[in-house]
Design a protein around this motif. Structure first.
Motif, PDB file in Angstrom:
ATOM      1  N   GLU A  65     -23.755 -38.206 -36.855  1.00 47.11           N
ATOM      2  CA  GLU A  65     -24.651 -38.158 -38.011  1.00 47.11           C
ATOM      3  C   GLU A  65     -23.879 -37.923 -39.307  1.00 47.11           C
ATOM      4  O   GLU A  65     -24.222 -38.461 -40.357  1.00 47.11           O
ATOM      5  N   LYS A  66     -22.794 -37.124 -39.206  1.00 45.90           N
ATOM      6  CA  LYS A  66     -21.977 -36.824 -40.382  1.00 45.90           C
ATOM      7  C   LYS A  66     -20.885 -37.876 -40.595  1.00 45.90           C
ATOM      8  O   LYS A  66     -20.033 -37.727 -41.465  1.00 45.90           O
ATOM      9  N   GLU A  67     -20.903 -38.928 -39.745  1.00 46.81           N
ATOM     10  CA  GLU A  67     -19.962 -40.053 -39.822  1.00 46.81           C
ATOM     11  C   GLU A  67     -18.526 -39.624 -39.563  1.00 46.81           C
ATOM     12  O   GLU A  67     -17.577 -40.244 -40.049  1.00 46.81           O
ATOM     13  N   VAL A  68     -18.363 -38.555 -38.768  1.00 47.39           N
ATOM     14  CA  VAL A  68     -17.030 -38.135 -38.325  1.00 47.39           C
ATOM     15  C   VAL A  68     -16.538 -39.082 -37.242  1.00 47.39           C
ATOM     16  O   VAL A  68     -15.345 -39.382 -37.142  1.00 47.39           O
ATOM     17  N   ILE A  69     -17.484 -39.563 -36.415  1.00 50.50           N
ATOM     18  CA  ILE A  69     -17.156 -40.557 -35.391  1.00 50.50           C
ATOM     19  C   ILE A  69     -18.102 -41.747 -35.559  1.00 50.50           C
ATOM     20  O   ILE A  69     -19.209 -41.604 -36.095  1.00 50.50           O
ATOM     21  N   SER A  70     -17.675 -42.913 -35.104  1.00 52.37           N
ATOM     22  CA  SER A  70     -18.490 -44.122 -35.209  1.00 52.37           C
ATOM     23  C   SER A  70     -19.572 -44.128 -34.130  1.00 52.37           C
ATOM     24  O   SER A  70     -19.540 -43.328 -33.189  1.00 52.37           O
ATOM     25  N   ARG A  71     -20.516 -45.041 -34.267  1.00 52.64           N
ATOM     26  CA  ARG A  71     -21.577 -45.183 -33.266  1.00 52.64           C
ATOM     27  C   ARG A  71     -20.984 -45.516 -31.904  1.00 52.64           C
ATOM     28  O   ARG A  71     -21.389 -44.959 -30.876  1.00 52.64           O
ATOM     29  N   GLN A  72     -20.002 -46.412 -31.887  1.00 51.64           N
ATOM     30  CA  GLN A  72     -19.371 -46.800 -30.626  1.00 51.64           C
ATOM     31  C   GLN A  72     -18.632 -45.625 -29.989  1.00 51.64           C
ATOM     32  O   GLN A  72     -18.691 -45.428 -28.774  1.00 51.64           O
ATOM     33  N   GLU A  73     -17.949 -44.841 -30.811  1.00 48.48           N
ATOM     34  CA  GLU A  73     -17.221 -43.688 -30.290  1.00 48.48           C
ATOM     35  C   GLU A  73     -18.195 -42.622 -29.786  1.00 48.48           C
ATOM     36  O   GLU A  73     -17.944 -41.950 -28.785  1.00 48.48           O
ATOM     37  N   TYR A  74     -19.300 -42.478 -30.479  1.00 47.38           N
ATOM     38  CA  TYR A  74     -20.344 -41.538 -30.048  1.00 47.38           C
ATOM     39  C   TYR A  74     -20.854 -41.922 -28.666  1.00 47.38           C
ATOM     40  O   TYR A  74     -20.969 -41.072 -27.762  1.00 47.38           O
ATOM     41  N   GLN A  75     -21.142 -43.197 -28.480  1.00 50.38           N
ATOM     42  CA  GLN A  75     -21.628 -43.672 -27.188  1.00 50.38           C
ATOM     43  C   GLN A  75     -20.575 -43.490 -26.103  1.00 50.38           C
ATOM     44  O   GLN A  75     -20.886 -43.098 -24.965  1.00 50.38           O
ATOM     45  N   ARG A  76     -19.331 -43.743 -26.447  1.00 54.69           N
ATOM     46  CA  ARG A  76     -18.235 -43.619 -25.489  1.00 54.69           C
ATOM     47  C   ARG A  76     -18.025 -42.165 -25.061  1.00 54.69           C
ATOM     48  O   ARG A  76     -17.912 -41.862 -23.872  1.00 54.69           O
ATOM     49  N   LYS A  77     -17.991 -41.269 -26.036  1.00 53.18           N
ATOM     50  CA  LYS A  77     -17.705 -39.860 -25.760  1.00 53.18           C
ATOM     51  C   LYS A  77     -18.799 -39.213 -24.914  1.00 53.18           C
ATOM     52  O   LYS A  77     -18.521 -38.480 -23.976  1.00 53.18           O
ATOM     53  N   ARG A  78     -20.058 -39.510 -25.228  1.00 51.57           N
ATOM     54  CA  ARG A  78     -21.138 -38.870 -24.480  1.00 51.57           C
ATOM     55  C   ARG A  78     -21.179 -39.349 -23.034  1.00 51.57           C
ATOM     56  O   ARG A  78     -21.447 -38.569 -22.113  1.00 51.57           O
ATOM     57  N   LEU A  79     -20.877 -40.635 -22.817  1.00 54.27           N
ATOM     58  CA  LEU A  79     -20.922 -41.164 -21.453  1.00 54.27           C
ATOM     59  C   LEU A  79     -19.720 -40.711 -20.633  1.00 54.27           C
ATOM     60  O   LEU A  79     -19.866 -40.230 -19.503  1.00 54.27           O
ATOM     61  N   LEU A  80     -18.510 -40.844 -21.185  1.00 54.00           N
ATOM     62  CA  LEU A  80     -17.318 -40.425 -20.458  1.00 54.00           C
ATOM     63  C   LEU A  80     -17.338 -38.934 -20.145  1.00 54.00           C
ATOM     64  O   LEU A  80     -16.930 -38.512 -19.059  1.00 54.00           O
ATOM     65  N   SER A  81     -17.818 -38.140 -21.070  1.00 53.03           N
ATOM     66  CA  SER A  81     -17.880 -36.696 -20.847  1.00 53.03           C
ATOM     67  C   SER A  81     -18.850 -36.356 -19.722  1.00 53.03           C
ATOM     68  O   SER A  81     -18.579 -35.477 -18.901  1.00 53.03           O
ATOM     69  N   SER A  82     -19.974 -37.067 -19.668  1.00 51.43           N
ATOM     70  CA  SER A  82     -20.957 -36.804 -18.607  1.00 51.43           C
ATOM     71  C   SER A  82     -20.438 -37.257 -17.248  1.00 51.43           C
ATOM     72  O   SER A  82     -20.668 -36.598 -16.222  1.00 51.43           O
TER      73      SER A  82
END
Length: 249
Positions: A65-82
């Motif tokens: 939301e604060k644009e620290v990470i991109s939408r693609q990186e957000y999707q990647r991080k949440r899935l890989l972490s889970s």
């Protein structure tokens, strides 16, 4: 009899017109089984994965939301972490992208409007009240959801942030919609207080907060209605309609 002022009622989409959380879960589980080739039939473990996945969605949201990470990186991080949380580690970026593709295609197919939304829209339409949607999100995905609601919503009254380049909570999105429509009194129904209710009031609209979780309001304002049940919401909308001079009899 009071002459009616032309009234407009706009609605948020996700978690206001339908249960997005339920659709999100169904689509997530379908995509999970697709990417793991249905090897995981252990329901408790799959549920455990989803619990982690939802937690990481929330955890990384602030950075996105604060644009620290991109939408693609957000999707990647949440899935890989889970995946890592339940012991799955051998997934590449192509598989992550495929998961997201399956997920985004599946979400709209799980959309079903709340029963009371159908009643409200039918009544507003009968009265000749202007009805529309103001939603943040990707144009294709949001429009597919709207299509699957199977409600009579004029195309000209659908406003999606990615199409008009302004998004909630910026009150300019409400000013934009008001400038594009012909009404005298404007109402907005939404579930997120900071994202929906606050900017609507800042733009001079009456805000109707769909608040089934009974969350405390950050501020009190005479233009904010707090509705914790569908019956509350229906009564408030009726009150607003009558205040505008429409006859419900």
């Amino acid at each position: 009899m009071q002459s009616a002022k032309k009234a407009a009622f706009f609605f948020d989409l996700d978690n206001t017109m339908f249960d997005y959380e339920a659709s999100f879960k169904k689509a997530s589980l379908f995509a999970f089984h697709t990417i793991t080739n249905n090897k995981w039939n252990d329901t408790p473990m799959v549920e455990k994965w989803f619990t982690y996945y939802k937690a990481y969605c929330d955890l990384f949201w602030s950075a996105y939301e604060k644009e620290v990470i991109s939408r693609q990186e957000y999707q990647r991080k949440r899935l890989l972490s889970s995946f890592k949380a339940i012991g799955l580690k051998s997934f590449c970026d192509a598989q992550i992208q495929y998961y997201q593709k399956v997920f985004e295609k599946s979400v709209p197919s799980e959309v079903e409007p709340f029963v009371w939304i159908k009643e409200i829209f039918q009544r507003l339409d009968q009265l000749g009240v202007l009805i529309g949607i103001i939603s943040n999100g990707d144009s294709i995905i949001q429009r597919e959801k709207i299509k699957n609601l199977k409600l009579h919503i004029p195309e000209m009254n659908i406003y999606i942030s990615s199409e008009i380049n302004v998004a909630k909570p910026n009150p300019d999105i409400f000013h934009f919609v008001k400038n594009c429509t012909d009404a005298e009194v404007y109402h907005y129904v939404g579930d997120a207080f900071d994202l929906d209710i606050v900017p609507a009031v800042q733009a001079g609209w009456t805000a109707i907060w769909w608040n089934p979780l009974k969350q405390p309001a950050a501020v009190n304002h005479s233009s904010i209605y707090n509705c914790t049940s569908s019956s509350d919401l229906i009564e408030v909308i009726k009150k607003c309609i009558e205040s505008a001079g429409y006859s419900l009899h």
